[in-house]
Write an enzyme that holds these catalytic residues in place. Structure first.
Site, PDB file in Angstrom:
ATOM      1  N   LYS A   1       9.161 -20.167  38.706  1.00 34.26           N
ATOM      2  CA  LYS A   1       9.877 -19.187  39.537  1.00 34.26           C
ATOM      3  C   LYS A   1       8.914 -18.152  40.066  1.00 34.26           C
ATOM      4  O   LYS A   1       8.084 -17.646  39.330  1.00 34.26           O
ATOM      5  CB  LYS A   1      10.889 -18.439  38.669  1.00 34.26           C
ATOM      6  CG  LYS A   1      12.130 -19.213  38.415  1.00 34.26           C
ATOM      7  CD  LYS A   1      13.108 -18.328  37.661  1.00 34.26           C
ATOM      8  CE  LYS A   1      14.037 -19.216  36.867  1.00 34.26           C
ATOM      9  NZ  LYS A   1      14.472 -18.715  35.629  1.00 34.26           N
TER      10      LYS A   1
ATOM     11  N   ASP B   1       2.987 -23.421  35.528  1.00 32.19           N
ATOM     12  CA  ASP B   1       4.144 -22.514  35.515  1.00 32.19           C
ATOM     13  C   ASP B   1       3.769 -21.088  35.908  1.00 32.19           C
ATOM     14  O   ASP B   1       2.596 -20.731  35.917  1.00 32.19           O
ATOM     15  CB  ASP B   1       4.709 -22.461  34.096  1.00 32.19           C
ATOM     16  CG  ASP B   1       5.667 -23.601  33.838  1.00 32.19           C
ATOM     17  OD1 ASP B   1       5.947 -24.358  34.767  1.00 32.19           O
ATOM     18  OD2 ASP B   1       6.127 -23.714  32.691  1.00 32.19           O
TER      19      ASP B   1
ATOM     20  N   MET C   1      12.190 -13.824  25.795  1.00 34.19           N
ATOM     21  CA  MET C   1      13.172 -13.704  26.885  1.00 34.19           C
ATOM     22  C   MET C   1      14.370 -12.825  26.492  1.00 34.19           C
ATOM     23  O   MET C   1      15.519 -13.192  26.722  1.00 34.19           O
ATOM     24  CB  MET C   1      13.674 -15.102  27.277  1.00 34.19           C
ATOM     25  CG  MET C   1      12.583 -15.966  27.859  1.00 34.19           C
ATOM     26  SD  MET C   1      13.111 -17.663  28.179  1.00 34.19           S
ATOM     27  CE  MET C   1      12.802 -18.434  26.608  1.00 34.19           C
TER      28      MET C   1
HETATM   29  N1  SAH Z   1       6.044 -21.363  25.783  1.00 36.31           N
HETATM   30  C1  SAH Z   1       5.874 -19.924  25.800  1.00 36.31           C
HETATM   31  C2  SAH Z   1       7.202 -19.215  25.952  1.00 36.31           C
HETATM   32  C3  SAH Z   1       7.869 -19.472  27.267  1.00 36.31           C
HETATM   33  S1  SAH Z   1       9.380 -18.625  27.443  1.00 36.31           S
HETATM   34  C4  SAH Z   1       5.119 -19.477  24.549  1.00 36.31           C
HETATM   35  O1  SAH Z   1       4.946 -20.265  23.624  1.00 36.31           O
HETATM   36  O2  SAH Z   1       4.671 -18.334  24.516  1.00 36.31           O
HETATM   37  C5  SAH Z   1       8.902 -17.224  28.420  1.00 36.31           C
HETATM   38  C6  SAH Z   1       8.918 -15.983  27.576  1.00 36.31           C
HETATM   39  O3  SAH Z   1       7.785 -15.942  26.737  1.00 36.31           O
HETATM   40  C7  SAH Z   1       8.858 -14.696  28.350  1.00 36.31           C
HETATM   41  O4  SAH Z   1      10.122 -14.330  28.857  1.00 36.31           O
HETATM   42  C8  SAH Z   1       8.397 -13.732  27.279  1.00 36.31           C
HETATM   43  O5  SAH Z   1       9.444 -13.410  26.407  1.00 36.31           O
HETATM   44  C9  SAH Z   1       7.423 -14.605  26.509  1.00 36.31           C
HETATM   45  N2  SAH Z   1       6.033 -14.425  26.952  1.00 36.31           N
HETATM   46  C10 SAH Z   1       5.207 -15.377  27.380  1.00 36.31           C
HETATM   47  N3  SAH Z   1       3.980 -14.853  27.674  1.00 36.31           N
HETATM   48  C11 SAH Z   1       4.068 -13.539  27.406  1.00 36.31           C
HETATM   49  C12 SAH Z   1       3.146 -12.444  27.473  1.00 36.31           C
HETATM   50  N4  SAH Z   1       1.890 -12.594  27.891  1.00 36.31           N
HETATM   51  N5  SAH Z   1       3.586 -11.225  27.098  1.00 36.31           N
HETATM   52  C13 SAH Z   1       4.839 -11.040  26.656  1.00 36.31           C
HETATM   53  N6  SAH Z   1       5.738 -12.021  26.573  1.00 36.31           N
HETATM   54  C14 SAH Z   1       5.365 -13.253  26.931  1.00 36.31           C
END
Ligand code: SAH
Length: 279
Positions: A68, A46, A183
């Site tokens: 994306k 991803d 998000m």
């Molecule tokens: N499965 C992922 C979440 C995916 S949804 C998890 O467990 O972390 C995608 C969202 O995750 C982004 O829009 C943001 O809100 C958050 N996110 C993921 N990685 C991030 C990072 N390094 N810093 C800040 N937000 C992050």
């Protein structure tokens, strides 16, 4: 003991391993994820999985992008799931790698359900979710005895692209001392309004953490009353986590990343330590 004595599992052809890559810093990969990267024939990844992690695959591994980027339309979820089935049926060792944890706002469950329907054997490798590990790199615990005995993780964005209707905002505002939102940037003004309407104080501390755990991590500290305006002014972009609650005050003491570049930490940000000692 050496790492190779851990007897981590062998990746068998025709299997799909659904793994989390953690929030970004490659050091936050699990040993299972690393073991998977080193054995996979094909890696379906991803947008949130960084290049340093992709480089850990073996020389012959094929990389397939399924997210994306650059405004191109993203592959539809059923297409990705079907692609995993197809690759597994070709006898490949298929690693499906997602940012954070695959089962936390990551649609990992949906992909695994398709594998079950198709009779494809699979393994799930959890990862450190941004809502926990990302906060830790900002010096913000998700729970702390003096501030909260509960925390709620939510998404600011439903499948339809709106703030999720299924969230009972008044109850959330009343019942959850700390709210951690994935998000959330796009709908922050609406989320802010719903929490204020639900009785939360406009002075409550809020942190926005962008690119958590990476070298260019940014943290914006603000308040519930000012957060939407401050975010708009700062131009901060996704991916970002939002944390709302008193726990954010601990950052003044626990910002260990800031301390690496000279920030002086405050020993008692909540003013509770001396009371503790007196007990
Ligand atoms: N499965 C992922 C979440 C995916 S949804 C998890 O467990 O972390 C995608 C969202 O995750 C982004 O829009 C943001 O809100 C958050 N996110 C993921 N990685 C991030 C990072 N390094 N810093 C800040 N937000 C992050």
């Amino acid at each position: 003991m050496k790492l190779d004595q851990l007897s981590l599992p062998t990746f068998e052809p025709g299997w799909v391993w659904l793994a989390g890559a953690g929030p970004g810093d490659p050091g936050l990969l699990t040993l299972h994820a690393l073991n998977a990267l080193q054995q996979a024939d094909v890696l379906v990844y991803d947008a949130l999985v960084g290049d340093d992690i992709l480089k850990l695959v073996s020389e012959n591994c094929l990389l397939e992008y399924a997210g994306k980027r650059g405004g191109r339309p993203s592959p539809k979820q059923p297409d990705i799931s079907n692609r995993l089935v197809q690759l597994a049926r070709e006898g490949k060792k298929v690693l499906r790698l997602k940012g954070g944890d695959p089962l936390v706002f990551g649609r990992g469950g949906e992909e695994a359900l398709t594998l079950v329907e198709a009779g494809i054997p699979f393994r799930i490798i959890p990862g450190i979710s941004a809502g926990v590990g990302g906060l830790a790199y900002a010096g913000i615990p998700s729970t702390h005895r003096d501030t909260n005995h509960a925390v709620t993780f939510l998404t600011g964005h439903s499948a339809s692209g709106n703030v999720p209707d299924s969230i009972d905002w008044p109850s959330l505002a009343k019942g959850s001392p700390v709210i951690v939102i994935y998000m959330a940037l796009k709908h922050l003004p609406m989320i802010q309004q719903r929490l204020l309407d639900g009785g939360r104080s406009k002075d409550e501390p809020v942190a926005i953490i962008r690119n958590a755990t990476l070298d260019d991590q940014e943290v914006l500290e603000t308040t519930l009353g000012a957060c939407a305006e401050d975010v708009a002014k700062s131009g901060i972009k996704p991916p970002a986590m939002i944390v709302i609650g008193e726990v954010v005050r601990l950052r003044a003491a626990l910002d260990w990343v800031g301390a690496l570049s000279g920030r002086i930490l405050t020993a008692d940000p909540l003013g509770t330590r001396n009371q503790d000692l007196a007990v």
